[in-house]
Design a protein around this motif. Structure first.
Motif, PDB file in Angstrom:
ATOM      1  N   ALA A   9       0.823  -1.210   0.000  1.00 61.70           N
ATOM      2  CA  ALA A   9       0.000   0.000   0.000  1.00 61.70           C
ATOM      3  C   ALA A   9       0.856   1.259   0.000  1.00 61.70           C
ATOM      4  CB  ALA A   9      -0.927  -0.007   1.221  1.00 61.70           C
ATOM      5  N   SER A  10       1.971   1.232   0.760  1.00 56.28           N
ATOM      6  CA  SER A  10       2.857   2.401   0.782  1.00 56.28           C
ATOM      7  C   SER A  10       3.510   2.629  -0.564  1.00 56.28           C
ATOM      8  CB  SER A  10       3.917   2.226   1.872  1.00 56.28           C
ATOM      9  OG  SER A  10       4.716   1.099   1.582  1.00 56.28           O
ATOM     10  N   VAL A  11       3.900   1.520  -1.244  1.00 53.97           N
ATOM     11  CA  VAL A  11       4.511   1.668  -2.570  1.00 53.97           C
ATOM     12  C   VAL A  11       3.520   2.243  -3.555  1.00 53.97           C
ATOM     13  CG1 VAL A  11       5.458   0.382  -4.527  1.00 53.97           C
ATOM     14  CG2 VAL A  11       6.246  -0.104  -2.219  1.00 53.97           C
ATOM     15  N   LEU A  12       2.270   1.725  -3.523  1.00 55.73           N
ATOM     16  CA  LEU A  12       1.266   2.244  -4.444  1.00 55.73           C
ATOM     17  C   LEU A  12       0.929   3.689  -4.125  1.00 55.73           C
ATOM     18  CD1 LEU A  12      -1.170  -0.816  -4.704  1.00 55.73           C
ATOM     19  CD2 LEU A  12       0.472  -0.012  -6.396  1.00 55.73           C
ATOM     20  N   ALA A  13       0.869   4.020  -2.850  1.00 56.67           N
ATOM     21  CA  ALA A  13       0.570   5.404  -2.483  1.00 56.67           C
ATOM     22  C   ALA A  13       1.664   6.341  -2.933  1.00 56.67           C
ATOM     23  CB  ALA A  13       0.371   5.510  -0.966  1.00 56.67           C
ATOM     24  N   SER A  14       2.933   5.919  -2.768  1.00 61.36           N
ATOM     25  CA  SER A  14       4.038   6.762  -3.225  1.00 61.36           C
ATOM     26  C   SER A  14       4.055   6.878  -4.729  1.00 61.36           C
ATOM     27  CB  SER A  14       5.366   6.187  -2.723  1.00 61.36           C
ATOM     28  OG  SER A  14       5.558   4.887  -3.252  1.00 61.36           O
ATOM     29  N   ALA A  15       3.675   5.771  -5.416  1.00 55.96           N
ATOM     30  CA  ALA A  15       3.642   5.826  -6.880  1.00 55.96           C
ATOM     31  C   ALA A  15       2.560   6.784  -7.354  1.00 55.96           C
ATOM     32  CB  ALA A  15       3.409   4.418  -7.445  1.00 55.96           C
ATOM     33  N   HIS A  16       1.385   6.748  -6.683  1.00 58.62           N
ATOM     34  CA  HIS A  16       0.334   7.674  -7.069  1.00 58.62           C
ATOM     35  C   HIS A  16       0.706   9.106  -6.710  1.00 58.62           C
ATOM     36  CE1 HIS A  16      -2.778   4.973  -8.555  1.00 58.62           C
ATOM     37  NE2 HIS A  16      -2.426   4.115  -7.603  1.00 58.62           N
ATOM     38  N   ALA A  17       1.507   9.259  -5.692  1.00 60.64           N
ATOM     39  CA  ALA A  17       1.921  10.605  -5.317  1.00 60.64           C
ATOM     40  C   ALA A  17       2.936  11.170  -6.285  1.00 60.64           C
ATOM     41  CB  ALA A  17       2.495  10.606  -3.895  1.00 60.64           C
ATOM     42  N   GLU A  18       3.678  10.283  -6.993  1.00 62.11           N
ATOM     43  CA  GLU A  18       4.689  10.741  -7.944  1.00 62.11           C
ATOM     44  C   GLU A  18       4.020  11.054  -9.286  1.00 62.11           C
ATOM     45  OE1 GLU A  18       7.816  11.413  -7.669  1.00 62.11           O
ATOM     46  OE2 GLU A  18       8.074  10.843  -5.586  1.00 62.11           O
ATOM     47  N   VAL A  19       3.226  12.105  -9.337  1.00 67.83           N
ATOM     48  CA  VAL A  19       2.573  12.546 -10.560  1.00 67.83           C
ATOM     49  C   VAL A  19       3.369  13.724 -11.103  1.00 67.83           C
ATOM     50  CG1 VAL A  19       0.445  13.426 -11.576  1.00 67.83           C
ATOM     51  CG2 VAL A  19       0.344  11.724  -9.747  1.00 67.83           C
ATOM     52  N   MET A  20       3.947  13.540 -12.295  1.00 68.95           N
ATOM     53  CA  MET A  20       4.821  14.549 -12.875  1.00 68.95           C
ATOM     54  C   MET A  20       4.056  15.402 -13.873  1.00 68.95           C
ATOM     55  SD  MET A  20       6.640  11.982 -11.636  1.00 68.95           S
ATOM     56  CE  MET A  20       6.621  10.702 -12.881  1.00 68.95           C
ATOM     57  N   GLY A  21       4.520  16.634 -14.035  1.00 66.18           N
ATOM     58  CA  GLY A  21       3.937  17.526 -15.016  1.00 66.18           C
ATOM     59  C   GLY A  21       4.425  17.198 -16.413  1.00 66.18           C
ATOM     60  N   CYS A  22       3.587  17.486 -17.409  1.00 71.34           N
ATOM     61  CA  CYS A  22       3.932  17.202 -18.793  1.00 71.34           C
ATOM     62  C   CYS A  22       3.274  18.240 -19.686  1.00 71.34           C
ATOM     63  CB  CYS A  22       3.512  15.785 -19.187  1.00 71.34           C
ATOM     64  SG  CYS A  22       1.734  15.464 -19.011  1.00 71.34           S
ATOM     65  N   LEU A  23       3.576  18.163 -20.965  1.00 69.44           N
ATOM     66  CA  LEU A  23       3.059  19.093 -21.959  1.00 69.44           C
ATOM     67  C   LEU A  23       2.691  18.324 -23.214  1.00 69.44           C
ATOM     68  CD1 LEU A  23       2.495  22.039 -22.788  1.00 69.44           C
ATOM     69  CD2 LEU A  23       4.846  22.142 -23.645  1.00 69.44           C
ATOM     70  N   VAL A  24       1.480  18.552 -23.720  1.00 69.35           N
ATOM     71  CA  VAL A  24       0.999  17.917 -24.943  1.00 69.35           C
ATOM     72  C   VAL A  24       1.388  18.811 -26.116  1.00 69.35           C
ATOM     73  CG1 VAL A  24      -1.004  17.049 -26.186  1.00 69.35           C
ATOM     74  CG2 VAL A  24      -0.886  16.831 -23.702  1.00 69.35           C
ATOM     75  N   GLU A  25       2.181  18.256 -27.043  1.00 72.26           N
ATOM     76  CA  GLU A  25       2.692  19.014 -28.171  1.00 72.26           C
ATOM     77  C   GLU A  25       2.352  18.295 -29.476  1.00 72.26           C
ATOM     78  OE1 GLU A  25       6.837  19.275 -27.549  1.00 72.26           O
ATOM     79  OE2 GLU A  25       6.688  20.801 -25.966  1.00 72.26           O
ATOM     80  N   PRO A  26       2.419  19.021 -30.616  1.00 73.96           N
ATOM     81  CA  PRO A  26       2.256  18.328 -31.903  1.00 73.96           C
ATOM     82  C   PRO A  26       3.402  17.354 -32.142  1.00 73.96           C
ATOM     83  CG  PRO A  26       1.946  20.700 -32.136  1.00 73.96           C
ATOM     84  CD  PRO A  26       2.486  20.487 -30.756  1.00 73.96           C
ATOM     85  N   ASP A  27       3.110  16.316 -32.896  1.00 69.25           N
ATOM     86  CA  ASP A  27       4.131  15.324 -33.183  1.00 69.25           C
ATOM     87  C   ASP A  27       5.240  15.914 -34.050  1.00 69.25           C
ATOM     88  OD1 ASP A  27       5.091  12.512 -33.196  1.00 69.25           O
ATOM     89  OD2 ASP A  27       4.698  12.687 -35.341  1.00 69.25           O
ATOM     90  N   ARG A  28       4.887  16.764 -35.021  1.00 71.38           N
ATOM     91  CA  ARG A  28       5.870  17.419 -35.875  1.00 71.38           C
ATOM     92  C   ARG A  28       5.414  18.842 -36.139  1.00 71.38           C
ATOM     93  NH1 ARG A  28       7.520  13.151 -40.725  1.00 71.38           N
ATOM     94  NH2 ARG A  28       8.362  11.499 -39.375  1.00 71.38           N
ATOM     95  N   VAL A  29       6.373  19.739 -36.208  1.00 69.68           N
ATOM     96  CA  VAL A  29       6.120  21.137 -36.538  1.00 69.68           C
ATOM     97  C   VAL A  29       7.184  21.571 -37.533  1.00 69.68           C
ATOM     98  CG1 VAL A  29       5.913  23.496 -35.678  1.00 69.68           C
ATOM     99  CG2 VAL A  29       5.098  21.589 -34.287  1.00 69.68           C
ATOM    100  N   ALA A  30       6.764  22.205 -38.633  1.00 73.85           N
ATOM    101  CA  ALA A  30       7.704  22.625 -39.673  1.00 73.85           C
ATOM    102  C   ALA A  30       7.335  24.021 -40.156  1.00 73.85           C
ATOM    103  CB  ALA A  30       7.692  21.645 -40.851  1.00 73.85           C
ATOM    104  N   ASP A  31       8.355  24.883 -40.237  1.00 77.33           N
ATOM    105  CA  ASP A  31       8.210  26.190 -40.871  1.00 77.33           C
ATOM    106  C   ASP A  31       8.553  26.021 -42.345  1.00 77.33           C
ATOM    107  OD1 ASP A  31       7.468  27.472 -38.540  1.00 77.33           O
ATOM    108  OD2 ASP A  31       9.531  27.943 -37.987  1.00 77.33           O
ATOM    109  N   VAL A  32       7.537  26.068 -43.186  1.00 70.75           N
ATOM    110  CA  VAL A  32       7.680  25.748 -44.595  1.00 70.75           C
ATOM    111  C   VAL A  32       7.928  27.034 -45.372  1.00 70.75           C
ATOM    112  CG1 VAL A  32       6.662  24.553 -46.557  1.00 70.75           C
ATOM    113  CG2 VAL A  32       6.082  23.853 -44.228  1.00 70.75           C
ATOM    114  N   GLY A  33       8.958  27.002 -46.251  1.00 75.02           N
ATOM    115  CA  GLY A  33       9.280  28.146 -47.102  1.00 75.02           C
ATOM    116  C   GLY A  33       9.842  27.686 -48.428  1.00 75.02           C
ATOM    117  N   SER A  34      10.362  28.622 -49.211  1.00 74.03           N
ATOM    118  CA  SER A  34      10.940  28.339 -50.521  1.00 74.03           C
ATOM    119  C   SER A  34      12.443  28.556 -50.462  1.00 74.03           C
ATOM    120  CB  SER A  34      10.318  29.251 -51.584  1.00 74.03           C
ATOM    121  OG  SER A  34      10.931  29.046 -52.834  1.00 74.03           O
TER     122      SER A  34
END
Length: 379
Positions: free
Chosen positions: A14-39
């Motif tokens: 129970a302590s391991v599971l509680a510590s695992a649930h407590a270890e919630v890290m921040g993240c960021l949802v980003e596009p898979d690919r981003v390209a600045d398209v030009g000539s």
């Protein structure tokens, strides 16, 4: 004490599971690919074909530069590649030279012409064949020049490198472009999730592991993502490393740019192993069961109380109470192994006649513990 071990294991899990649930890290949802398209060419932006928010596919034209010169070059190259008059002329001349050479050989057989005339017709035929080959090669070169001009004209168009969505438009019609980006395209199916994980979690996250992504949007509260990349180098400044996850996004429902929280506890095993015993800690053990007392056979009263005659006849005889416990246990075991013999000796002892104190001959009475000692006689 036996119930303490499973209880301690359950508490550790129970302590391991509680510590695992407590270890919630921040993240960021980003596009898979981003390209600045030009000539890659310098020119004037002639036309913009997309706007911000438009969905595009790979190879689609997004913008077009002015290319009047390139279009004219393509037209000339196309005309040259299609011109076959010179080739047809060379083929006709080669056929005429072949007929002349054949006629000269027939006349030589009839001796109307000399060998020199036949050789001359043969040479003219070979030259005509070479002109046909040259015309065909010229036509191939013209076709390649046409493809080159068409490729140069195509480079004046700005195309999308992959399927995605236009998230930014930098230029408009009439502006001069000097290798600056024109639009920005992003692919949001699937999405990419970047998480910063403390160094203490290094080694507990593996490729292919499934984690839970939670956002602040009510419609996308809990999402499932898969680990696709785990950094093998820890940043010494922040004492952390990065983990990349992929998040499916069919129909582009989930927006990009969300802040989220990632929880890797869903991939933990259901029961964690118990912690090792610390030095000096008391390990609960099962209490030993009390040993059962040995069974003793009933002893006659007369045999347990020795008479004075026995003491006088056998002064070296040691009473049973003073004998060691090991000897008593050995005799008890012997008695239990031969119950019939004990019963016979007890019966004979009970039938023995009693002797008086003044008798010159006395026989010691047998006790239950002296069954294996021979009878003694006095002089």
């Amino acid at each position: 004490m036996s119930f303490l071990k499973p209880l301690m294991t359950l508490m550790a899990s129970a302590s391991v599971l509680a510590s695992a649930h407590a270890e919630v890290m921040g993240c960021l949802v980003e596009p898979d690919r981003v390209a600045d398209v030009g000539s890659q060419f310098i020119g004037v932006l002639e036309r913009m074909l997309v706007e911000r928010g438009d969905q595009v596919v790979s190879g689609q034209v997004l913008a077009r530069l002015s290319a009047q010169v390139e279009r004219a070059s393509v037209s000339i190259a196309e005309a040259r590649s299609e011109a076959d008059a010179e080739l047809r002329q060379a083929i006709a001349a080669a056929e005429l030279a072949q007929r002349k050479w054949q006629r000269a050989k027939d006349l030589l057989k009839q001796e109307f012409v000399s060998d020199q005339a036949v050789d001359q017709a043969d040479a003219e035929y070979r030259v005509a064949e070479q002109r046909v080959s040259q015309a065909r090669e010229s036509q191939k070169v013209a076709q390649r020049e046409y493809r080159l001009s068409a490729a140069q004209l195509g480079q004046r168009d700005v195309r999308s490198p992959f399927d995605g969505i236009v998230i930014e438009r930098y230029r408009t019609e009439g502006e001069r472009i000097e290798r600056e980006p024109v639009v920005r395209v992003a692919r949001i199916d699937p999405l990419r999730v970047e998480a910063i994980v403390p160094a203490s979690q290094f080694g507990s996250i593996a490729m292919g592991q499934v984690a839970t992504i939670r956002t602040d949007l009510p419609n996308f509260n809990a999402l499932s993502a898969k680990v696709v990349l785990v950094d093998r180098v820890i940043d010494p400044a922040s004492n952390s490393f990065r983990v990349r996850l992929t998040l499916p996004n069919p129909d582009n429902r989930i927006p990009s740019g969300l802040r989220c929280r990632v929880d890797f506890a869903s991939s933990l095993p259901p029961a964690a192993p118990s912690a090792p015993a610390q030095p000096g800690a008391v390990t609960p053990t099962k209490a030993p069961l009390p040993a059962k007392p040995p069974k003793t056979l009933p002893t006659p009263v007369a045999a347990t109380q020795p008479t004075r005659v026995q003491q006088a006849v056998s002064p070296q005889t040691v009473p049973d109470q003073a004998r060691p416990v090991s000897q008593l246990s050995t005799r008890l075991a012997t008695a239990s192994q031969a119950p019939e013999r004990m019963l016979v000796k007890q019966y004979l002892t009970s039938k023995e006649p009693r002797l008086s104190m003044s008798s010159q001959l006395s026989v010691p009475r047998l006790s239950s513990l002296d069954t294996d000692r021979p009878l003694l006689s006095l002089r």
